[in-house]
Design a protein around this motif. Structure first.
Motif: not given
Length: 175
Positions: A29, A31-32, A40, A134-137, A156, A165
């Motif tokens: 995921g 950055e997560l 991602i 860095s994050r899903y969108y 996310d 997530l």
């Protein structure tokens, strides 16, 4: 503890909530998972036909969609599926693409894509949608009551995803 421990991510077994997927899966995921990551990379093995992504959307970042047979020792012989995917620069003029062999699709920034549906599945399918962020969108087109166009974003940690997530990645359509 090593100097580079912050660069490693051990995949936890994530419980899936979709009948299309096996009971557990792995998901990187961004950055997560590892602070500073700019990618991602979900790992999905589809076991049944059905809708992967229910509606058109785009990203401000490049994305790659990989469809290969489930047995990576021979991704060609183990590929037995038919997938329909819509893609285009303009949401009102997208091209329907039918995938019947192992394929990697580059989705440039701001290109609309979706729906994505596995129409026929003879053998399990490995699908990996890699997004360079860095994050899903995902950004989607909407219409208000008066018919005016607006765009919303699922991401996310924000809005509809509510920071969940796992629910998003494994229990519901991509967007």
């Amino acid at each position: 503890m090593g100097v580079y421990d912050n660069l490693f991510y051990k995949f936890p077994k994530l419980e899936t909530k979709s009948e299309m997927l096996p009971p557990v899966a792995a998901y990187f995921g961004g950055e997560l998972s590892v602070p500073g990551s700019q990618i991602i990379a979900p790992y999905r093995a589809y076991m049944k036909a059905g809708v992967i992504c229910s509606e058109p959307h785009f990203h401000r970042d490049e994305q790659y969609l990989a469809f290969v047979g489930h047995d990576l020792r021979d991704a060609f012989e183990s590929f037995d599926a038919e997938i329909e995917l819509y893609l285009g620069e303009d949401i009102d003029d997208m091209e329907k693409i039918v995938i019947t062999k192992p394929t990697m699709i580059r989705v440039p920034q701001f290109y609309w894509h979706g729906p994505i549906e596995i129409k026929r599945l003879g053998k399990p399918l490995f699908f990996q949608p890699v997004l360079f962020n860095s994050r899903y969108y995902a950004i989607r087109r909407r219409f208000n009551k008066e018919g005016y166009v607006y765009y919303d974003t699922v991401a996310d940690g924000f809005g509809e995803l509510g920071g969940d997530l796992e629910r998003f990645a494994y229990g519901e359509s991509e967007v």
